[in-house]
Design a protein around this motif. Sequence first.
Motif, PDB file in Angstrom:
ATOM      1  N   ASP A  14       0.798  -1.205   0.000  1.00 54.64           N
ATOM      2  CA  ASP A  14       0.000   0.000   0.000  1.00 54.64           C
ATOM      3  C   ASP A  14       0.840   1.267   0.000  1.00 54.64           C
ATOM      4  O   ASP A  14       0.314   2.370   0.042  1.00 54.64           O
ATOM      5  CB  ASP A  14      -0.930   0.036   1.218  1.00 54.64           C
ATOM      6  N   ALA A  28      -4.144  10.087   2.890  1.00 57.67           N
ATOM      7  CA  ALA A  28      -4.029   8.915   3.763  1.00 57.67           C
ATOM      8  C   ALA A  28      -3.760   9.326   5.197  1.00 57.67           C
ATOM      9  O   ALA A  28      -4.231   8.692   6.138  1.00 57.67           O
ATOM     10  CB  ALA A  28      -2.906   8.004   3.264  1.00 57.67           C
ATOM     11  N   THR A  31      -7.080  10.049   6.917  1.00 62.24           N
ATOM     12  CA  THR A  31      -8.157   9.066   6.879  1.00 62.24           C
ATOM     13  C   THR A  31      -7.999   8.052   7.992  1.00 62.24           C
ATOM     14  O   THR A  31      -6.888   7.812   8.470  1.00 62.24           O
ATOM     15  CB  THR A  31      -8.162   8.315   5.534  1.00 62.24           C
ATOM     16  N   LYS A  33      -7.655   4.594  10.118  1.00 60.67           N
ATOM     17  CA  LYS A  33      -6.908   3.360   9.859  1.00 60.67           C
ATOM     18  C   LYS A  33      -7.569   2.153  10.520  1.00 60.67           C
ATOM     19  O   LYS A  33      -6.971   1.109  10.649  1.00 60.67           O
ATOM     20  CB  LYS A  33      -5.475   3.501  10.391  1.00 60.67           C
ATOM     21  N   TYR A  64      -9.084   7.341  -2.573  1.00 64.85           N
ATOM     22  CA  TYR A  64      -8.218   6.544  -1.699  1.00 64.85           C
ATOM     23  C   TYR A  64      -9.029   5.565  -0.851  1.00 64.85           C
ATOM     24  O   TYR A  64      -8.713   4.377  -0.755  1.00 64.85           O
ATOM     25  CB  TYR A  64      -7.388   7.464  -0.801  1.00 64.85           C
ATOM     26  N   LEU A  65     -10.112   6.071  -0.229  1.00 63.19           N
ATOM     27  CA  LEU A  65     -10.917   5.223   0.646  1.00 63.19           C
ATOM     28  C   LEU A  65     -11.643   4.130  -0.130  1.00 63.19           C
ATOM     29  O   LEU A  65     -11.746   2.993   0.339  1.00 63.19           O
ATOM     30  CB  LEU A  65     -11.923   6.084   1.408  1.00 63.19           C
ATOM     31  N   ARG A  68      -9.030   1.546  -0.997  1.00 63.10           N
ATOM     32  CA  ARG A  68      -8.517   0.866   0.199  1.00 63.10           C
ATOM     33  C   ARG A  68      -9.495  -0.159   0.733  1.00 63.10           C
ATOM     34  O   ARG A  68      -9.108  -1.250   1.168  1.00 63.10           O
ATOM     35  CB  ARG A  68      -8.215   1.904   1.289  1.00 63.10           C
ATOM     36  N   ASP A  69     -10.791   0.155   0.719  1.00 63.64           N
ATOM     37  CA  ASP A  69     -11.793  -0.701   1.342  1.00 63.64           C
ATOM     38  C   ASP A  69     -12.552  -1.568   0.345  1.00 63.64           C
ATOM     39  O   ASP A  69     -13.501  -2.253   0.721  1.00 63.64           O
ATOM     40  CB  ASP A  69     -12.800   0.157   2.118  1.00 63.64           C
ATOM     41  N   ASN A  93      -4.697   3.918  -8.029  1.00 68.29           N
ATOM     42  CA  ASN A  93      -5.299   3.339  -6.833  1.00 68.29           C
ATOM     43  C   ASN A  93      -6.220   2.173  -7.173  1.00 68.29           C
ATOM     44  O   ASN A  93      -6.302   1.194  -6.424  1.00 68.29           O
ATOM     45  CB  ASN A  93      -6.064   4.419  -6.065  1.00 68.29           C
ATOM     46  N   LYS A  96      -4.052  -0.818  -7.877  1.00 63.92           N
ATOM     47  CA  LYS A  96      -3.527  -1.325  -6.610  1.00 63.92           C
ATOM     48  C   LYS A  96      -4.559  -2.206  -5.918  1.00 63.92           C
ATOM     49  O   LYS A  96      -4.244  -3.289  -5.410  1.00 63.92           O
ATOM     50  CB  LYS A  96      -3.129  -0.155  -5.712  1.00 63.92           C
ATOM     51  N   ALA A  97      -5.812  -1.747  -5.895  1.00 67.01           N
ATOM     52  CA  ALA A  97      -6.870  -2.523  -5.251  1.00 67.01           C
ATOM     53  C   ALA A  97      -7.131  -3.828  -5.991  1.00 67.01           C
ATOM     54  O   ALA A  97      -7.307  -4.886  -5.372  1.00 67.01           O
ATOM     55  CB  ALA A  97      -8.154  -1.696  -5.186  1.00 67.01           C
ATOM     56  N   ARG A 100      -4.423  -6.256  -5.182  1.00 63.51           N
ATOM     57  CA  ARG A 100      -4.591  -6.814  -3.841  1.00 63.51           C
ATOM     58  C   ARG A 100      -5.566  -7.980  -3.846  1.00 63.51           C
ATOM     59  O   ARG A 100      -5.425  -8.933  -3.070  1.00 63.51           O
ATOM     60  CB  ARG A 100      -5.077  -5.703  -2.897  1.00 63.51           C
TER      61      ARG A 100
END
Length: 219
Positions: A14, A28, A31, A33, A64-65, A68-69, A93, A96-97, A100
């Motif tokens: 990340d 980030a 936001t 964690k 970003y959120l 990330r989620d 982003n 990246k997700a 993952r």
Amino acid sequence: AAVTVVFCLTGDVDAEPPGGDSPVREAAAETPKDGARAGEAGWVFDGDMPPMKATTPEEVREVYLFARDADSDDIPALRTMALKSEDPLVAGNAIKALGRMNALSGDKEFFALLDDKRPRIRQEMVTALGLSGDSAAAEKLLPLLESSGPDLRPLVIQALGRIGGKPAKERLEIIARNENESPTDRVFARTALDVLGSAKRRITAVKPVERPRPDGVTR
């Protein structure tokens, strides 16, 4: 090159890639964690996906959120963001997700992003393909060792170490031994080979042991 070394050797998926967009790091820092979804953190999306271009701090946080989620239900939205957005922050982003979640394997449209003109997109794609463990990805990554520069080549080496396979291992061994290679590339190659060796040892350690059974006893 020093920034690249820190990013790759930490193994932080990340983390921002070399030359990454600083607004993501700033967002980030502001936001939560604790794993909360974006809506729970007070950020409301207009629709099923964040904006295709992030120009304000609020939009950067939204992107970003969301990435990330994201979970498997969000893959269609992430795919659209990755392939259609011209904003490297948004597309990066999303890639990246997807990486993952190992959602890039065998997708020819994503392989084409390895030649994208945006450095961040190439970097995120290489990292994501490394996480996929897909042998087809290794075939696409190996030629990049000859054509990419110092901002991408260490990431390619790291990705090949994660994927493994005979062609990747042989190429990494050549880089690690060749004194004409850059010191950074040789360090990454040695680290990648160590990762491959550790994975092989773990597989050997958990291999079930066949024990003799008394006559007449079945499994």
